[in-house]
Enzyme design. Structure first.
Site, PDB file in Angstrom:
ATOM      1  N   GLU A   1       0.694  -1.148  -0.181  1.00 53.05           N
ATOM      2  CA  GLU A   1       0.069   0.063  -0.011  1.00 53.05           C
ATOM      3  C   GLU A   1       0.841   1.360  -0.071  1.00 53.05           C
ATOM      4  O   GLU A   1       0.414   2.350   0.433  1.00 53.05           O
ATOM      5  CB  GLU A   1      -0.960  -0.150   1.299  1.00 53.05           C
ATOM      6  CG  GLU A   1      -0.208  -0.115   2.469  1.00 53.05           C
ATOM      7  CD  GLU A   1      -1.265  -0.063   3.551  1.00 53.05           C
ATOM      8  OE1 GLU A   1      -2.043   0.969   3.824  1.00 53.05           O
ATOM      9  OE2 GLU A   1      -1.490  -0.912   4.472  1.00 53.05           O
TER      10      GLU A   1
ATOM     11  N   CYS B   1      -3.262  -3.598   4.401  1.00 51.02           N
ATOM     12  CA  CYS B   1      -2.589  -4.639   4.838  1.00 51.02           C
ATOM     13  C   CYS B   1      -3.098  -5.849   4.509  1.00 51.02           C
ATOM     14  O   CYS B   1      -2.500  -6.962   4.766  1.00 51.02           O
ATOM     15  CB  CYS B   1      -2.379  -4.497   6.490  1.00 51.02           C
ATOM     16  SG  CYS B   1      -1.900  -3.023   6.927  1.00 51.02           S
TER      17      CYS B   1
ATOM     18  N   HIS C   1      -2.373 -10.015  12.256  1.00 55.26           N
ATOM     19  CA  HIS C   1      -1.864  -8.659  11.499  1.00 55.26           C
ATOM     20  C   HIS C   1      -1.500  -7.825  12.722  1.00 55.26           C
ATOM     21  O   HIS C   1      -2.285  -7.514  13.578  1.00 55.26           O
ATOM     22  CB  HIS C   1      -2.834  -8.040  10.598  1.00 55.26           C
ATOM     23  CG  HIS C   1      -2.596  -6.492  10.221  1.00 55.26           C
ATOM     24  ND1 HIS C   1      -1.402  -6.139   9.756  1.00 55.26           N
ATOM     25  CD2 HIS C   1      -3.134  -5.352  10.745  1.00 55.26           C
ATOM     26  CE1 HIS C   1      -1.059  -4.833   9.712  1.00 55.26           C
ATOM     27  NE2 HIS C   1      -2.036  -4.269  10.236  1.00 55.26           N
TER      28      HIS C   1
HETATM   29  P1  HMG Z   1      -3.660   6.974  21.232  1.00 54.54           P
HETATM   30  O1  HMG Z   1      -5.028   7.269  20.994  1.00 54.54           O
HETATM   31  O2  HMG Z   1      -2.618   8.056  21.372  1.00 54.54           O
HETATM   32  O3  HMG Z   1      -3.230   6.191  22.417  1.00 54.54           O
HETATM   33  O4  HMG Z   1      -2.983   6.022  20.304  1.00 54.54           O
HETATM   34  P2  HMG Z   1      -4.305   5.761  23.818  1.00 54.54           P
HETATM   35  O5  HMG Z   1      -4.560   6.909  24.500  1.00 54.54           O
HETATM   36  O6  HMG Z   1      -5.358   4.834  23.376  1.00 54.54           O
HETATM   37  O7  HMG Z   1      -3.404   4.821  24.800  1.00 54.54           O
HETATM   38  C1  HMG Z   1      -2.784   3.598  24.140  1.00 54.54           C
HETATM   39  C2  HMG Z   1      -2.743   2.517  25.190  1.00 54.54           C
HETATM   40  O8  HMG Z   1      -1.823   2.979  25.969  1.00 54.54           O
HETATM   41  C3  HMG Z   1      -3.930   2.529  26.158  1.00 54.54           C
HETATM   42  O9  HMG Z   1      -4.419   1.000  26.407  1.00 54.54           O
HETATM   43  C4  HMG Z   1      -3.852   3.319  27.458  1.00 54.54           C
HETATM   44  O10 HMG Z   1      -4.484   3.000  28.150  1.00 54.54           O
HETATM   45  C5  HMG Z   1      -2.357   2.575  27.374  1.00 54.54           C
HETATM   46  P3  HMG Z   1      -5.794   0.218  25.789  1.00 54.54           P
HETATM   47  O11 HMG Z   1      -6.872   1.049  26.674  1.00 54.54           O
HETATM   48  O12 HMG Z   1      -5.796   0.332  24.510  1.00 54.54           O
HETATM   49  O13 HMG Z   1      -5.430  -1.038  26.524  1.00 54.54           O
HETATM   50  N1  HMG Z   1      -1.422   3.888  28.095  1.00 54.54           N
HETATM   51  C6  HMG Z   1      -0.509   3.512  28.978  1.00 54.54           C
HETATM   52  N2  HMG Z   1      -0.303   2.350  29.537  1.00 54.54           N
HETATM   53  C7  HMG Z   1       0.867   2.226  30.307  1.00 54.54           C
HETATM   54  N3  HMG Z   1       1.474   3.405  30.841  1.00 54.54           N
HETATM   55  C8  HMG Z   1       1.132   4.645  30.325  1.00 54.54           C
HETATM   56  C9  HMG Z   1       0.225   4.850  29.300  1.00 54.54           C
HETATM   57  N4  HMG Z   1      -0.487   5.753  28.602  1.00 54.54           N
HETATM   58  C10 HMG Z   1      -1.530   5.340  27.857  1.00 54.54           C
HETATM   59  N5  HMG Z   1       1.789   5.636  30.714  1.00 54.54           N
HETATM   60  C11 HMG Z   1      -3.777   4.248  18.552  1.00 54.54           C
HETATM   61  C12 HMG Z   1      -3.383   4.581  20.107  1.00 54.54           C
HETATM   62  C13 HMG Z   1      -3.667   2.928  18.225  1.00 54.54           C
HETATM   63  C14 HMG Z   1      -5.360   4.980  18.282  1.00 54.54           C
HETATM   64  C15 HMG Z   1      -2.694   5.079  17.784  1.00 54.54           C
HETATM   65  O14 HMG Z   1      -1.299   4.661  17.841  1.00 54.54           O
HETATM   66  C16 HMG Z   1      -2.924   5.083  16.252  1.00 54.54           C
HETATM   67  O15 HMG Z   1      -3.750   5.934  15.727  1.00 54.54           O
HETATM   68  N6  HMG Z   1      -2.575   4.127  15.534  1.00 54.54           N
HETATM   69  C17 HMG Z   1      -2.621   3.981  14.184  1.00 54.54           C
HETATM   70  C18 HMG Z   1      -3.645   3.137  13.791  1.00 54.54           C
HETATM   71  C19 HMG Z   1      -3.580   1.693  14.001  1.00 54.54           C
HETATM   72  O16 HMG Z   1      -2.646   1.023  14.067  1.00 54.54           O
HETATM   73  N7  HMG Z   1      -4.767   0.791  14.232  1.00 54.54           N
HETATM   74  C20 HMG Z   1      -4.935  -0.524  14.476  1.00 54.54           C
HETATM   75  C21 HMG Z   1      -6.069  -1.332  14.052  1.00 54.54           C
HETATM   76  S1  HMG Z   1      -6.159  -0.760  12.191  1.00 54.54           S
HETATM   77  C22 HMG Z   1      -5.063  -1.666  11.332  1.00 54.54           C
HETATM   78  O17 HMG Z   1      -4.580  -2.339  11.890  1.00 54.54           O
HETATM   79  C23 HMG Z   1      -4.534  -1.486  10.048  1.00 54.54           C
HETATM   80  C24 HMG Z   1      -3.313  -0.775   9.783  1.00 54.54           C
HETATM   81  O18 HMG Z   1      -2.207  -1.723  10.014  1.00 54.54           O
HETATM   82  C25 HMG Z   1      -3.361  -0.183   8.268  1.00 54.54           C
HETATM   83  C26 HMG Z   1      -3.668  -1.115   7.113  1.00 54.54           C
HETATM   84  O19 HMG Z   1      -4.687  -1.919   7.138  1.00 54.54           O
HETATM   85  O20 HMG Z   1      -3.301  -0.746   6.052  1.00 54.54           O
HETATM   86  C27 HMG Z   1      -3.161   0.397  10.537  1.00 54.54           C
END
Ligand code: HMG
Length: 390
Positions: A79, A111, A233
């Site tokens: 991609e 992906c 994935h």
């Molecule tokens: P965010 O919103 O900044 O993070 O980004 P958050 O506030 O949700 O925190 C993440 C986790 O860290 C949470 O845990 C927090 O509690 C924890 P959860 O509730 O998820 O269990 N946390 C802590 N833990 C320990 N100590 C601390 C602390 N602070 C927070 N101090 C988000 C997270 C995934 C949204 C971001 O990284 C993002 O946007 N990523 C990109 C999108 C993505 O990877 N999505 C995954 C599914 S889609 C997919 O897999 C397809 C993809 O590969 C693309 C394709 O298909 O081509 C992306």
């Protein structure tokens, strides 16, 4: 007839960024990255590496070992496409001196496309059993600087040889699949970075896993305990753990889920934790990681797989590991590759991130960084010029 993966070779670039440095630069708690999302280091592509150089470097060990003679199909899943018309696979075809009697195409569905490439390759070699196919997944994950997705960036490629006498894994025919038209993650043609609705994307991923698994288990009667290991994935490692947790819950498993996740999924995650998301390659990077690092022999064991591509398509499928598979792995090469990377600092990372391929048609030569076997030497009249390094 058995069809499946005969060789699997992983490549990532020579440079990386420690997420401790990213956390410090962004004023984030490092534990949010290391514990919250489960990532420690991300791969950085230098300006003279792209999906083609990574793909060719991933495939080269396979070609060096088995030769090119029977390869009559190259399916390139990505991609991070570099051209709207010409398949990235054709550049690889040239770099690896593949036969002219060879079908070459590029496939896209975020992906997920590596998985349909694998399935199509298996069907095509089944129709012509002496032939071999090369499936290549290669991607660079880019999000906007400072965005929540930034610590989940990464880069890498996986090349797989698909044959009718697979030395590593025979694919089972059954699968569960779930497609829906959603905007969880996308990259319009005019953008270099993806847009993502992060939290929504994780919910869609989990729902897709549930729906695909429901179909698979109804079709096969298999339960999660029928799998020695499961690979997912991996956009970030905790996503894979959460998905397995969801499927265990869906299957009515109440107790010891943490230990089960560690036992069934844990060994597939350590490469991704230090490369970041490799999009199409990440599921298969997980498989290579599992093969390379597991202490327990997996001969004759069944593995489960969940492939997901935003937008979205998810598929649950499975395969059985070939007895004696260990002698056909590139484990030492993968280990060396990951252990010998060079760390960049935040300034170098941002400088590299902000460089883009010139689009004015002038001739350019790119500074020589450390690369794999191939590099992008420059541009001439809007054409990418690649060269072999070693
Ligand atoms: P965010 O919103 O900044 O993070 O980004 P958050 O506030 O949700 O925190 C993440 C986790 O860290 C949470 O845990 C927090 O509690 C924890 P959860 O509730 O998820 O269990 N946390 C802590 N833990 C320990 N100590 C601390 C602390 N602070 C927070 N101090 C988000 C997270 C995934 C949204 C971001 O990284 C993002 O946007 N990523 C990109 C999108 C993505 O990877 N999505 C995954 C599914 S889609 C997919 O897999 C397809 C993809 O590969 C693309 C394709 O298909 O081509 C992306």
């Amino acid at each position: 007839m058995r069809t499946g993966i005969d060789r699997i070779s992983f490549y990532t670039t020579r440079y990386c960024l420690d997420l401790k440095d990213l956390a410090a630069a962004r004023g984030a708690d490092w534990k949010k990255y290391s514990v919250g999302i489960g990532q420690e280091i991300m791969g950085i592509p230098p300006p003279d590496e792209d999906i083609v150089t990574m793909a060719a470097s991933a495939a080269k060990p396979i070609i060096d070992e088995v030769g090119v003679d029977d390869i009559d199909l190259v399916l390139f899943a990505t991609e991070s496409s570099i051209d709207q018309s010409k398949s990235a696979g054709l550049f690889v075809h040239g770099l690896l001196n593949l036969p002219s009697r060879c079908r070459v195409v590029e496939l896209k569905q975020a992906c997920y496309s590596g998985t349909i490439a694998l399935r199509m390759a298996a069907m095509m070699v089944a129709a012509s059993p002496s032939s071999k196919a090369l499936v290549i997944c290669s991607d660079i994950a880019r999000y906007t600087l400072g965005s929540p997705g930034e610590p989940t960036q990464g880069c890498g490629a996986v090349a797989m040889l698909v044959t009718t006498s697979p030395a590593l894994l025979s694919l089972d025919p059954e699968y569960g699949v779930h497609a829906e038209d959603v905007m969880d993650f996308w990259r319009p043609n005019y953008r270099e970075e993806a847009f993502v609705d992060g939290k929504y994307s994780t919910r869609i991923y989990l729902n897709s896993a549930t729906e695909s698994w429901k179909q698979y288990t109804a079709l096969t009667g298999r339960t999660l305990s029928d799998f020695a290991r499961c690979c997912y994935h991996i956009p970030f490692t905790n996503m894979a753990s959460k998905a397995h947790d969801r499927l265990l819950k869906d299957s009515g498993v109440i107790e010891d889920r943490k230990a089960i996740i560690e036992a069934q999924v844990g060994e597939s995650l350590s490469y991704n934790r230090i490369t970041g998301n490799t999009y199409t390659a990440s599921l298969y990077e997980g498989l290579a990681c599992l093969f390379d690092t597991t202490q327990e022999p997996l001969d004759d064991k069944r593995l489960g797989f969940f492939s997901y591509g935003s937008g979205s398509v998810g598929e649950f499928f499975s395969g059985v590991v070939t007895p004696g598979y260990r002698s056909s792995l590139y484990s030492a090469r993968h280990k060396h590759l990951l252990e010998s990377r060079i760390a960049v600092d935040i300034q170098q990372y941002e400088d590299i991130f902000n460089l883009s391929i010139p689009s004015d048609g002038w001739d350019y030569s790119f500074t020589e960084y450390q690369t794999g076997s191939f590099r992008l030497a420059g541009m001439q009249a809007h054409k990418r010029i690649y060269e072999m390094v070693r």
